[in-house]
Design an enzyme around this catalytic site. Structure first.
Site, PDB file in Angstrom:
ATOM      1  N   LYS A  44       0.837  -1.209   0.000  1.00 55.65           N
ATOM      2  CA  LYS A  44       0.000   0.000   0.000  1.00 55.65           C
ATOM      3  C   LYS A  44       0.867   1.253   0.000  1.00 55.65           C
ATOM      4  O   LYS A  44       0.378   2.374   0.047  1.00 55.65           O
ATOM      5  CB  LYS A  44      -0.830   0.054   1.296  1.00 55.65           C
ATOM      6  N   LYS A  46       2.765   1.991   2.447  1.00 54.95           N
ATOM      7  CA  LYS A  46       2.761   2.461   3.846  1.00 54.95           C
ATOM      8  C   LYS A  46       3.799   1.687   4.641  1.00 54.95           C
ATOM      9  O   LYS A  46       3.871   0.477   4.529  1.00 54.95           O
ATOM     10  CB  LYS A  46       1.403   2.151   4.501  1.00 54.95           C
TER      11      LYS A  46
HETATM   12  N1  C2G Z   1     -10.228   6.476  10.383  1.00 53.77           N
HETATM   13  C1  C2G Z   1     -11.185   7.391  10.846  1.00 53.77           C
HETATM   14  N2  C2G Z   1     -10.787   8.644  11.249  1.00 53.77           N
HETATM   15  C2  C2G Z   1      -9.478   9.001  11.202  1.00 53.77           C
HETATM   16  C3  C2G Z   1      -8.500   8.074  10.752  1.00 53.77           C
HETATM   17  C4  C2G Z   1      -8.904   6.815  10.346  1.00 53.77           C
HETATM   18  O1  C2G Z   1     -12.394   7.089  10.902  1.00 53.77           O
HETATM   19  N3  C2G Z   1      -9.152  10.243  11.609  1.00 53.77           N
HETATM   20  C5  C2G Z   1     -10.677   5.149   9.927  1.00 53.77           C
HETATM   21  C6  C2G Z   1     -10.316   4.881   8.451  1.00 53.77           C
HETATM   22  O2  C2G Z   1     -11.257   5.476   7.602  1.00 53.77           O
HETATM   23  C7  C2G Z   1     -10.339   3.357   8.398  1.00 53.77           C
HETATM   24  C8  C2G Z   1      -9.856   2.967   9.812  1.00 53.77           C
HETATM   25  O3  C2G Z   1      -9.972   4.144  10.631  1.00 53.77           O
HETATM   26  O4  C2G Z   1     -11.661   2.880   8.180  1.00 53.77           O
HETATM   27  C9  C2G Z   1      -8.404   2.483   9.820  1.00 53.77           C
HETATM   28  O5  C2G Z   1      -7.625   3.475   9.167  1.00 53.77           O
HETATM   29  P1  C2G Z   1      -6.145   3.095   8.674  1.00 53.77           P
HETATM   30  O6  C2G Z   1      -5.418   2.460   9.769  1.00 53.77           O
HETATM   31  O7  C2G Z   1      -5.579   4.306   8.023  1.00 53.77           O
HETATM   32  O8  C2G Z   1      -6.459   1.966   7.601  1.00 53.77           O
HETATM   33  P2  C2G Z   1      -6.170   1.940   6.039  1.00 53.77           P
HETATM   34  O9  C2G Z   1      -4.715   2.010   5.823  1.00 53.77           O
HETATM   35  O10 C2G Z   1      -7.046   2.940   5.416  1.00 53.77           O
HETATM   36  O11 C2G Z   1      -6.580   0.437   5.686  1.00 53.77           O
HETATM   37  O12 C2G Z   1      -8.397  -2.935   2.946  1.00 53.77           O
HETATM   38  C10 C2G Z   1      -8.640  -1.696   3.560  1.00 53.77           C
HETATM   39  C11 C2G Z   1      -7.431  -1.179   4.259  1.00 53.77           C
HETATM   40  O13 C2G Z   1      -6.848  -2.144   5.073  1.00 53.77           O
HETATM   41  C12 C2G Z   1      -7.752   0.048   5.075  1.00 53.77           C
END
Ligand code: C2G
Length: 153
Positions: A44, A46
């Site tokens: 990703k 990341k």
């Molecule tokens: N999130 C949120 N508010 C934030 C930050 C994150 O609601 N201020 C939510 C994101 O929208 C997501 C969840 O927290 O639904 C986890 O976010 P991340 O750890 O950034 O996950 P991500 O890398 O987006 O992985 O297959 C899908 C991916 O694995 C999602």
């Protein structure tokens, strides 16, 4: 028993993550979470500060979460939905529309993100090269230059 599924990296776990898990849990009776593996995150683009084993243990320790498992590929969601008998997939709205193709298998909900907080923001604040840190260094350098100028005048 209504089963809810969500996915995420959950690196440097913050209130945005917790609020998402809390609201997802409220949409059913149990919440299952796919936590992105370190290898999947590399894919990703990341790089997590906290490695998978610890991120998974932290998410699992949150009261809203019934079960966690590793997320290792984009295309595993269909299998996960069937395997866990999922009724609804819940994601933050930064993923709006991205998982609509799963609607034949289960409900798909996109919840508003929590504003003002993100892992990227935390990483930047912790970084020695954050804009704030660079400004501080700049100020210090200017002060030093002035002292040297005065001493050599
Ligand atoms: N999130 C949120 N508010 C934030 C930050 C994150 O609601 N201020 C939510 C994101 O929208 C997501 C969840 O927290 O639904 C986890 O976010 P991340 O750890 O950034 O996950 P991500 O890398 O987006 O992985 O297959 C899908 C991916 O694995 C999602």
């Amino acid at each position: 028993m209504r089963t809810i599924l969500t996915y995420g990296t959950f690196d440097l776990l913050h209130i945005g993550h917790v609020r998402l898990l809390e609201r997802a849990r409220q949409l059913g009776d149990e919440l299952i979470v796919g936590v992105s593996s370190d290898a999947f995150n590399e894919g990703k683009g990341k790089r997590s500060i906290i490695r998978y084993e610890h991120r998974a243990a932290i998410v699992e320790a949150i009261g809203h979460v019934s079960q966690i498992f590793p997320e290792e590929a984009w295309d595993q969601k269909e299998k996960d939905i069937t395997r866990f008998g999922v009724d609804a997939l819940v994601m933050g709205n930064d993923w709006e529309g991205k998982f609509d193709h799963l609607k034949p298998l289960c409900d798909v909900h996109y919840l508003p993100r929590t504003s003002g907080i993100s892992t990227t923001q935390l990483k930047m604040a912790l970084s020695p090269f954050s804009p704030e840190k660079i400004d501080e260094l700049q100020e210090g350098l200017t002060t030093l230059q002035n002292i040297v100028r005065q001493l050599s005048a």
